[in-house]
Design an enzyme around this catalytic site. Structure first.
Site, PDB file in Angstrom:
ATOM      1  N   LYS A   1       0.840  -1.215   0.000  1.00  0.00           N
ATOM      2  CA  LYS A   1       0.000   0.000   0.000  1.00  0.00           C
ATOM      3  C   LYS A   1       0.864   1.250   0.000  1.00  0.00           C
ATOM      4  O   LYS A   1       0.492   2.274  -0.580  1.00  0.00           O
ATOM      5  CB  LYS A   1      -0.974  -0.013   1.176  1.00  0.00           C
ATOM      6  CG  LYS A   1      -1.970  -1.165   1.063  1.00  0.00           C
ATOM      7  CD  LYS A   1      -3.412  -0.815   1.361  1.00  0.00           C
ATOM      8  CE  LYS A   1      -4.306  -1.891   0.765  1.00  0.00           C
ATOM      9  NZ  LYS A   1      -5.635  -1.964   1.251  1.00  0.00           N
TER      10      LYS A   1
ATOM     11  N   LYS B   1      -4.443 -10.107  -6.795  1.00  0.00           N
ATOM     12  CA  LYS B   1      -5.754 -10.490  -6.243  1.00  0.00           C
ATOM     13  C   LYS B   1      -6.839  -9.502  -6.681  1.00  0.00           C
ATOM     14  O   LYS B   1      -6.547  -8.323  -6.927  1.00  0.00           O
ATOM     15  CB  LYS B   1      -5.693 -10.621  -4.717  1.00  0.00           C
ATOM     16  CG  LYS B   1      -5.725  -9.336  -3.955  1.00  0.00           C
ATOM     17  CD  LYS B   1      -6.138  -9.555  -2.490  1.00  0.00           C
ATOM     18  CE  LYS B   1      -6.366  -8.195  -1.852  1.00  0.00           C
ATOM     19  NZ  LYS B   1      -7.094  -8.193  -0.621  1.00  0.00           N
TER      20      LYS B   1
ATOM     21  N   LYS C   1     -11.218  -4.498  -4.219  1.00  0.00           N
ATOM     22  CA  LYS C   1     -12.288  -3.530  -4.437  1.00  0.00           C
ATOM     23  C   LYS C   1     -11.751  -2.148  -4.774  1.00  0.00           C
ATOM     24  O   LYS C   1     -12.482  -1.310  -5.289  1.00  0.00           O
ATOM     25  CB  LYS C   1     -13.263  -3.505  -3.256  1.00  0.00           C
ATOM     26  CG  LYS C   1     -12.688  -3.057  -1.934  1.00  0.00           C
ATOM     27  CD  LYS C   1     -13.819  -2.963  -0.908  1.00  0.00           C
ATOM     28  CE  LYS C   1     -13.635  -3.916   0.250  1.00  0.00           C
ATOM     29  NZ  LYS C   1     -12.482  -3.602   1.094  1.00  0.00           N
TER      30      LYS C   1
END
Ligand code: ATP
Ligand code: LTN
Length: 334
Positions: free
Chosen positions: A115, A197, A200
């Site tokens: 992140k 992966k 969202k």
């Protein structure tokens, strides 16, 4: 142990619309476990702001996630479904546990590294201490079991390590939680980059199926899913796109990969992709219908939110008071 049952805790961030990955990797397992455990299923809005969020969008997404928990089959009269920010004890325990967590441990977290690389303009302290808040979520409810997707395994290990460390100093304060990673649907991959992966917060709309996607959007996205030039429906690491579609098909139908290989033996990718799309549409339809009903019934959902926040606060405060006493905070004067 509560009423003779073990306790489950899990949560999802309200960082966007839930994906098929969130459903098959997490929510669906939560539903299967719900009858046998006392469950706390949280919408982790505090975790969500480690990435910059638009306030109105965050609020709307948080409500949608909460409604999807119910629409997917969790009974809010039995499971405690609530917002993290409605229970101040999460942030308070997080502070205390942060004083028992090492910088080195947090630096090793792969989610932080990913992140931080993705949001290089906003590498904030919250992103770094994210796993400490997650440990607080879990430990506050003396949770025995934590169902998560495989990507959260490292965070869960950290929560266990911190709990063990704390217990070694202060005695038996926390239950040591176990992870629960279901085999089917544990890691659903992006439809556009099957090495990544499904997430969202992916900017590419075609990469993810959203639980609330209309049937035609679902069919279209599967048609465009990245595959390969092999041309055979086979469950193999060399064909990651097809492998992912088989995983999705299996998770929606209950079939095993070998049965799927047989079913599509000699057939083309087009037929297979349509079958996967149809299986997903059928699986999501009842959830979407229930979600639409809940959206219309504001008073009912508000009542659930209020009732469950009270319940969560009650259990969370019990643990927090115990911890505060252990570390030496002064007694409250009544
Ligand atoms: P974000 O894109 O904001 O990082 P996310 O889609 O990865 O979000 P989370 O809120 O981090 O979702 O995860 C909620 C739950 O869903 C977790 O238990 C996580 O392990 C599971 N999960 C998320 N993505 C997948 C996936 N692609 N396959 C299986 N499980 C998943
Ligand atoms: N970090 C998790 C969400 C999460 C969670 C938790 C999951 C926050 N607190 C406690 C299980 C238990 C995620 O990103 N999926």
């Amino acid at each position: 142990m509560l009423d003779g049952k073990q306790t489950i805790f899990s949560g999802m961030q309200a960082t966007g619309n839930l994906t098929l990955g969130n459903y098959l990797g997490a929510l669906n397992n939560w539903v299967s476990l719900a009858d046998s455990y006392n469950c706390f299923y949280c919408v982790v809005d505090e975790h969500a702001i480690t990435i910059r969020q638009d306030p109105a969008t965050l609020r709307a997404n948080a409500r949608k996630v909460l409604q999807l928990y119910i629409a997917a089959g969790l009974d809010p009269k039995k499971c405690c479904i609530y917002y993290q920010s409605h229970v101040p004890a999460h942030a308070e325990l997080s502070w205390i546990l942060g004083c028992f967590t090492y910088m080195g441990e947090l630096s090793r977290m792969t989610q932080f590294k990913d992140k931080a690389a993705k949001h290089a303009d906003n590498i904030n302290a919250g992103l770094f201490t994210y796993p400490v808040l997650m440990a607080a979520d879990i430990l506050l409810y003396q949770s025995d079991l934590v169902p998560v997707g495989v990507d959260q395994k490292q965070h869960l290990e950290l929560a266990r390590d911190v709990a063990i460390r704390f217990n070694n100093i202060y005695g038996d304060v926390f239950t040591i939680p176990e992870g629960y990673i279901a085999k089917s649907g544990a890691k659903i991959m992006s439809l556009q980059e099957p090495s990544k992966k499904m997430s969202k917060s992916d900017e590419n709309e075609n990469a993810s199926i959203y639980v609330l996607d209309a049937p035609d959007a679902i069919m279209r996205k599967f048609k465009r899913a990245v595959t390969d030039s092999v041309g055979v429906v086979r469950y193999s690491d060399e064909q990651p796109g097809i492998k992912n579609l088989i995983d999705i098909y299996c998770a929606c139908t209950g079939l095993l990969p070998e049965a799927v290989e047989k079913e599509f033996d000699g057939k083309g990718y087009g037929d297979f992709k349509s079958a996967v799309g149809e299986a997903v549409v059928a699986r999501l339809r009842p959830i979407q219908e229930r979600f639409a009903e809940l959206t219309k019934d504001k008073a009912y959902v508000d009542g659930i939110i209020k009732e469950n926040a009270e319940k969560a606060n009650y259990y969370a405060n019990k643990t927090l008071r115990k911890v505060q006493k252990k570390v030496g905070f002064p007694e409250r004067v009544r």
